[in-house]
Scaffold this motif. Structure first.
Motif, PDB file in Angstrom:
ATOM      1  N   PHE A   1      -4.693  33.958  84.412  1.00 46.79           N
ATOM      2  CA  PHE A   1      -3.496  34.529  85.023  1.00 46.79           C
ATOM      3  C   PHE A   1      -3.388  34.093  86.478  1.00 46.79           C
ATOM      4  CE2 PHE A   1      -4.656  37.359  81.587  1.00 46.79           C
ATOM      5  CZ  PHE A   1      -3.442  37.660  80.990  1.00 46.79           C
ATOM      6  N   ASP A   2      -2.294  33.423  86.794  1.00 50.15           N
ATOM      7  CA  ASP A   2      -2.027  33.039  88.181  1.00 50.15           C
ATOM      8  C   ASP A   2      -1.116  34.081  88.816  1.00 50.15           C
ATOM      9  OD1 ASP A   2      -1.389  31.913  90.626  1.00 50.15           O
ATOM     10  OD2 ASP A   2       0.082  30.541  89.760  1.00 50.15           O
TER      11      ASP A   2
ATOM     12  N   VAL B   1      -1.002  31.833  82.203  1.00 49.71           N
ATOM     13  CA  VAL B   1       0.186  32.646  82.431  1.00 49.71           C
ATOM     14  C   VAL B   1       0.559  32.565  83.903  1.00 49.71           C
ATOM     15  CG1 VAL B   1       1.169  34.968  82.327  1.00 49.71           C
ATOM     16  CG2 VAL B   1      -0.424  34.196  80.549  1.00 49.71           C
ATOM     17  N   LEU B   2       1.758  32.080  84.174  1.00 49.38           N
ATOM     18  CA  LEU B   2       2.232  31.929  85.546  1.00 49.38           C
ATOM     19  C   LEU B   2       3.042  33.159  85.935  1.00 49.38           C
ATOM     20  CD1 LEU B   2       3.441  28.208  85.443  1.00 49.38           C
ATOM     21  CD2 LEU B   2       1.146  29.101  85.918  1.00 49.38           C
ATOM     22  N   ALA B   3       2.393  34.092  86.655  1.00 51.18           N
ATOM     23  CA  ALA B   3       3.071  35.294  87.129  1.00 51.18           C
ATOM     24  C   ALA B   3       3.442  35.179  88.601  1.00 51.18           C
ATOM     25  CB  ALA B   3       2.192  36.523  86.908  1.00 51.18           C
TER      26      ALA B   3
ATOM     27  N   GLY C   1       5.393  31.014  81.225  1.00 52.82           N
ATOM     28  CA  GLY C   1       6.023  31.633  82.383  1.00 52.82           C
ATOM     29  C   GLY C   1       6.169  33.129  82.176  1.00 52.82           C
ATOM     30  N   HIS C   2       6.005  33.883  83.246  1.00 50.89           N
ATOM     31  CA  HIS C   2       6.143  35.336  83.141  1.00 50.89           C
ATOM     32  C   HIS C   2       6.921  35.868  84.335  1.00 50.89           C
ATOM     33  CE1 HIS C   2       5.332  39.488  82.167  1.00 50.89           C
ATOM     34  NE2 HIS C   2       5.102  39.672  83.454  1.00 50.89           N
ATOM     35  N   TYR C   3       7.801  36.841  84.052  1.00 51.67           N
ATOM     36  CA  TYR C   3       8.559  37.470  85.136  1.00 51.67           C
ATOM     37  C   TYR C   3       8.845  38.921  84.788  1.00 51.67           C
ATOM     38  CZ  TYR C   3      12.108  38.337  88.676  1.00 51.67           C
ATOM     39  OH  TYR C   3      12.808  38.855  89.736  1.00 51.67           O
ATOM     40  N   GLY C   4       8.445  39.826  85.664  1.00 50.79           N
ATOM     41  CA  GLY C   4       8.801  41.236  85.552  1.00 50.79           C
ATOM     42  C   GLY C   4       8.269  41.919  84.313  1.00 50.79           C
ATOM     43  N   SER C   5       9.032  42.915  83.837  1.00 50.05           N
ATOM     44  CA  SER C   5       8.624  43.708  82.687  1.00 50.05           C
ATOM     45  C   SER C   5       9.862  44.324  82.056  1.00 50.05           C
ATOM     46  CB  SER C   5       7.645  44.812  83.115  1.00 50.05           C
ATOM     47  OG  SER C   5       8.263  45.691  84.049  1.00 50.05           O
ATOM     48  N   GLU C   6       9.667  44.966  80.924  1.00 49.53           N
ATOM     49  CA  GLU C   6      10.747  45.659  80.237  1.00 49.53           C
ATOM     50  C   GLU C   6      10.589  47.165  80.425  1.00 49.53           C
ATOM     51  OE1 GLU C   6      13.289  44.155  78.873  1.00 49.53           O
ATOM     52  OE2 GLU C   6      12.467  42.127  79.134  1.00 49.53           O
TER      53      GLU C   6
END
Length: 337
Positions: A231-232, A254-256, A280-285
């Protein structure tokens, strides 16, 4: 007309000003919240310094603050199920019918104020024994790494994982990875204080990414197989390059963190042969926030150590300065109106 104090970002000159503004009135389906605590995020700093710019803000000024908790003050017309005095946190944003995400404190007024208005769908009840200072950071500071760990990274029990950057997001990632049963959990950060913090939060090992023996150490503690998930949370190109060299078969990066730089795979041959992936990862639900409130309520998640300091709302500029300069290496600074 009643007035209140608010921390307003003026985009024309990228200036944060503490101003007296009218107390907002809730519209149809909205609820006015008396803010009890609001987090100061690195994203707020980036909005001020110009690294980030609102996409959907209709004006040239906005009240900052996307991490907010407080008490229901006044339900608007058409609101059902919310009564004055209820303890709540606010989701960090909401979607319109087209799926466009509007972020609180970015695209519309947030919680660096004495009062905030929110759509009733974005309210989440919190238990009486969860302090506002801890509840407010669940949206984003905790939910973003939780979504990265559980959804994007799909981390399974027993998988070997590593977290680069043990700051506001990475520190929680360490806790959450341990919670889902990942092992070993390796934390990497150039700051000794951050590495010590990672060990306190449950990391099995905390390493300096500049250590020449890093690869050998990671292979040794993973039985030679390498990392299942990396995890970055630092958002730095050298981190991505280093992490890719430590992935094992079917390993996921995982690019956070956001670097605004190209992602380079040195050679597609081992990457393809080992069936690795960059995600790629951004935010949450919304459901991630609800899950975390439940975990905190049941004593599975302790966020007390995440509150590095609490400052009066009037000292928001000082809080921003401390986050920007990393003074005291805070996980989260909290503003209290």
């Amino acid at each position: 007309m009643a007035e209140m104090l608010a921390g307003r970002l003026h985009l024309t000159d990228r200036a944060l000003r503490m101003e007296t503004v009218p107390v907002p009135e809730p519209g149809h389906g909205q609820v006015r919240i008396r803010v009890e605590a609001a987090g100061v995020c690195l994203s707020d700093v980036h909005l001020i310094d110009g690294t980030l710019t609102p996409l959907y803000l209709p004006d040239d000024a906005v009240t900052l603050g996307h991490e907010v908790a407080g008490v229901v003050d006044a339900p608007g017309e058409g609101v059902d199920g919310w009564q004055p005095g209820q303890r709540v946190l606010l989701q960090a944003g909401e979607k319109d019918r087209r799926g466009t995400v509007f972020t609180r404190g970015v695209d519309y007024d947030g919680g660096w104020a004495e009062y905030a208005v929110a759509s009733q769908e974005t309210l989440v009840p919190i238990p009486d024994d969860l302090p506002f200072e801890q509840a407010c950071i669940i949206p984003d500071a905790v939910s973003t790494p939780w979504a990265a760990v559980t959804d994007t990274g799909r981390t399974r029990p027993g998988e070997a994982v590593a977290v680069w950057g043990v700051g506001g997001l990475g520190a929680h990632a360490v806790q959450l990875l341990r919670l889902v049963g990942a092992a070993p959990v390796i934390a990497l950060d150039p700051l000794p204080a951050a590495r010590d913090r990672a060990l306190t939060l449950g990391a099995d090992l905390a390493l300096d990414p500049g250590d020449v023996a890093l690869r050998d150490t990671v292979l040794a503690v993973t039985g030679g197989r390498g990392l299942d998930v990396a995890f970055d949370f630092a958002g730095v190109t050298p981190v991505r390059e280093q992490a890719l060299t430590l992935l094992g078969r079917r390993g996921r990066l995982v690019l956070a963190g956001i670097a605004n730089k190209p992602v380079t795979i040195a050679s597609d041959s081992p990457f393809t042969y080992l069936q690795q992936a960059v995600l790629g990862h951004y935010g949450s639900e919304a459901e991630h926030v609800v899950q975390l409130v439940s975990l905190a309520a049941q004593g599975r998640l302790d966020l007390a150590a995440s509150v590095s300091d609490v400052l009066p709302l009037a000292e928001a500029p000082e809080a921003v300065r401390r986050v920007q300069s990393k003074q005291g290496d805070p996980i989260r600074l909290i503003l209290r109106p």
